[in-house]
Design a protein around this motif. Sequence first.
Motif, PDB file in Angstrom:
ATOM      1  N   ARG A   8       0.845  -1.195   0.000  1.00  0.00           N
ATOM      2  CA  ARG A   8       0.000   0.000   0.000  1.00  0.00           C
ATOM      3  C   ARG A   8       0.878   1.241   0.000  1.00  0.00           C
ATOM      4  N   GLY A   9       0.518   2.195  -0.844  1.00  0.00           N
ATOM      5  CA  GLY A   9       1.239   3.465  -0.891  1.00  0.00           C
ATOM      6  C   GLY A   9       2.534   3.426  -1.677  1.00  0.00           C
ATOM      7  N   LEU A  10       2.899   2.277  -2.220  1.00  0.00           N
ATOM      8  CA  LEU A  10       4.144   2.186  -2.988  1.00  0.00           C
ATOM      9  C   LEU A  10       3.890   2.580  -4.440  1.00  0.00           C
ATOM     10  N   ALA A  11       4.792   3.377  -4.978  1.00  0.00           N
ATOM     11  CA  ALA A  11       4.678   3.806  -6.372  1.00  0.00           C
ATOM     12  C   ALA A  11       5.076   2.673  -7.308  1.00  0.00           C
ATOM     13  N   CYS A  12       4.506   2.688  -8.492  1.00  0.00           N
ATOM     14  CA  CYS A  12       4.881   1.756  -9.553  1.00  0.00           C
ATOM     15  C   CYS A  12       6.368   1.934  -9.845  1.00  0.00           C
ATOM     16  N   PRO A  13       7.163   0.874  -9.996  1.00  0.00           N
ATOM     17  CA  PRO A  13       6.814  -0.535 -10.113  1.00  0.00           C
ATOM     18  C   PRO A  13       7.066  -1.335  -8.833  1.00  0.00           C
ATOM     19  N   LYS A  14       7.206  -0.683  -7.687  1.00  0.00           N
ATOM     20  CA  LYS A  14       7.610  -1.377  -6.457  1.00  0.00           C
ATOM     21  C   LYS A  14       6.672  -2.509  -6.027  1.00  0.00           C
TER      22      LYS A  14
END
Length: 195
Positions: A8-14
């Motif tokens: 949750r809250g992680l930007a693409c691509p993480k």
Amino acid sequence: MSIKIDARGLACPKPVINTKKELDNIEEGIVVTTVDNETAKENILKLAKSLNCEARIVDEKENLISIEIKKGNNVVVQKEESELEYTCVFISSDKMGLGNDELGQVLIKGFIYTLTESKPYPKHILLVNGGVKLSAENEATIENLKILEDAGVEILSCGTCLDYYNLKEKLQVGSVTNMYTIVETLKNASNTISI
């Protein structure tokens, strides 16, 4: 065995990269990744499909989506003969794509980060025009370019471009190159990715 990933809250691509890392670490078992947006959900499902894994949504309410991926004997394993592939990544801007510059900067940062997480690595990264800012000014991309350089990727920044932007003294990763070397590197690459 069940592994839970909170993306949750992680930007693409993480979200995809974190999920793939956990799948790579097990021979069989279940990985459950929780994301908070539709794009991340679709990307996780595509990853599972590309690895020939079973995937299903186990919980979806409000902005939280949990995806269960089951890994077993059915997984397609990619063989890595070498850490480097004779691919050249040619980057001519400190942004990716046309349109909104702020979005373009986010995308190029994500692209360079994803290169660090995707093997085999390219043999060369050529930076020209505004692309040289990625090796001299952009702390986020410099950090990831250093990871690639430490792994053997040759990072080459155009000397004329560095001079034009007054960045030659600020170069933090890789080395200065010239147009002849740029042309030869492009000619000798078996594959070129242009950004």
